[in-house]
Write a protein that holds these residues in place. Sequence first.
Motif, PDB file in Angstrom:
ATOM      1  N   LEU A   1      26.997  64.730 -58.775  1.00  0.00           N
ATOM      2  CA  LEU A   1      27.609  65.057 -57.488  1.00  0.00           C
ATOM      3  C   LEU A   1      29.362  64.619 -57.928  1.00  0.00           C
ATOM      4  CD1 LEU A   1      26.352  64.576 -53.618  1.00  0.00           C
ATOM      5  CD2 LEU A   1      26.119  66.236 -55.962  1.00  0.00           C
ATOM      6  N   LYS A   2      30.748  65.732 -57.162  1.00  0.00           N
ATOM      7  CA  LYS A   2      32.453  65.744 -57.427  1.00  0.00           C
ATOM      8  C   LYS A   2      32.279  64.059 -57.206  1.00  0.00           C
ATOM      9  CE  LYS A   2      32.352  70.671 -57.290  1.00  0.00           C
ATOM     10  NZ  LYS A   2      33.205  72.091 -56.414  1.00  0.00           N
ATOM     11  N   ASN A   3      31.932  63.976 -55.939  1.00  0.00           N
ATOM     12  CA  ASN A   3      32.653  62.432 -55.442  1.00  0.00           C
ATOM     13  C   ASN A   3      31.869  61.240 -56.710  1.00  0.00           C
ATOM     14  OD1 ASN A   3      29.844  62.072 -54.446  1.00  0.00           O
ATOM     15  ND2 ASN A   3      30.713  62.040 -52.555  1.00  0.00           N
ATOM     16  N   GLY A   4      30.737  61.907 -57.204  1.00  0.00           N
ATOM     17  CA  GLY A   4      30.126  60.193 -58.098  1.00  0.00           C
ATOM     18  C   GLY A   4      28.756  60.664 -57.748  1.00  0.00           C
ATOM     19  N   THR A   5      28.384  60.044 -56.803  1.00  0.00           N
ATOM     20  CA  THR A   5      27.066  60.138 -55.729  1.00  0.00           C
ATOM     21  C   THR A   5      26.220  60.837 -56.429  1.00  0.00           C
ATOM     22  OG1 THR A   5      27.805  59.912 -53.661  1.00  0.00           O
ATOM     23  CG2 THR A   5      25.514  60.608 -54.308  1.00  0.00           C
TER      24      THR A   5
ATOM     25  N   ASP B   1      19.349  60.503 -52.707  1.00  0.00           N
ATOM     26  CA  ASP B   1      20.582  60.327 -52.098  1.00  0.00           C
ATOM     27  C   ASP B   1      19.837  58.697 -52.317  1.00  0.00           C
ATOM     28  OD1 ASP B   1      22.696  58.465 -52.765  1.00  0.00           O
ATOM     29  OD2 ASP B   1      23.702  59.865 -51.080  1.00  0.00           O
TER      30      ASP B   1
ATOM     31  N   TYR C   1      27.998  66.512 -47.664  1.00  0.00           N
ATOM     32  CA  TYR C   1      27.293  66.920 -48.915  1.00  0.00           C
ATOM     33  C   TYR C   1      27.584  67.941 -49.583  1.00  0.00           C
ATOM     34  CZ  TYR C   1      24.877  62.241 -48.887  1.00  0.00           C
ATOM     35  OH  TYR C   1      24.239  61.083 -49.259  1.00  0.00           O
TER      36      TYR C   1
ATOM     37  N   HIS D   1      29.877  70.904 -50.409  1.00  0.00           N
ATOM     38  CA  HIS D   1      31.457  71.170 -51.165  1.00  0.00           C
ATOM     39  C   HIS D   1      31.567  70.160 -52.842  1.00  0.00           C
ATOM     40  CE1 HIS D   1      32.078  74.238 -48.490  1.00  0.00           C
ATOM     41  NE2 HIS D   1      32.307  73.877 -48.412  1.00  0.00           N
ATOM     42  N   GLN D   2      30.137  69.343 -52.952  1.00  0.00           N
ATOM     43  CA  GLN D   2      30.398  68.154 -54.497  1.00  0.00           C
ATOM     44  C   GLN D   2      29.335  68.774 -55.159  1.00  0.00           C
ATOM     45  OE1 GLN D   2      31.987  65.511 -53.481  1.00  0.00           O
ATOM     46  NE2 GLN D   2      32.713  66.446 -52.060  1.00  0.00           N
TER      47      GLN D   2
END
Length: 179
Positions: free
Chosen positions: A5-9, A72, A104, A106-107
């Motif tokens: 994901l955009k946040n690194g998850t 996740d 979750y 917008h990722q």
Amino acid sequence: MKTVLKNGTEIVIRQAEPEDAKAIVETMALIISQTKNLGREPDEWNKTVEEETAILNRFKDSVDDYMAVADDDGHIVAVASFHGRPLKRLRHRVNLGISILKAYHHQGLGTALMKHLLQQAKRMGKHTVELEVRADNVHAIELYKKVGFVIEGVKKQGFYVDGDYIDELMMAYYMEDNL
């Protein structure tokens, strides 16, 4: 399939299994409580673990239905599926739905889930993927258009939420136009 994901998850998108039933029921209850974009109110979600297990068992060998989850680190954070009909004249079409926990959004998870479902629909020989979305759900509509869906029509006053009628868009994805 893994996606970052955009946040690194790092998320694993995979076919839902009967063992996921309890987590799916709980996740969907939470998602429904977080949004008014789905077709039911929180008190209308009353699916049991046994009912969900039966659905997942049926989906395992289905040529018309498929369900995926986004995992996740052992926690289901999204559920996405499509449902078809066994009628010969309608078997080429499926109806898609996607539900993601608010944390979750917008990722990039929606895009990854949509691509996964569209690829699976193609593998299963489907030609048309359809969905319905609230006309004021701008982010979802942008996502659907980004992956290749087109607006086919409007159901006037398709939703009734908090005393207001809201139009519903009918959208479709045609395999021959996209993949």
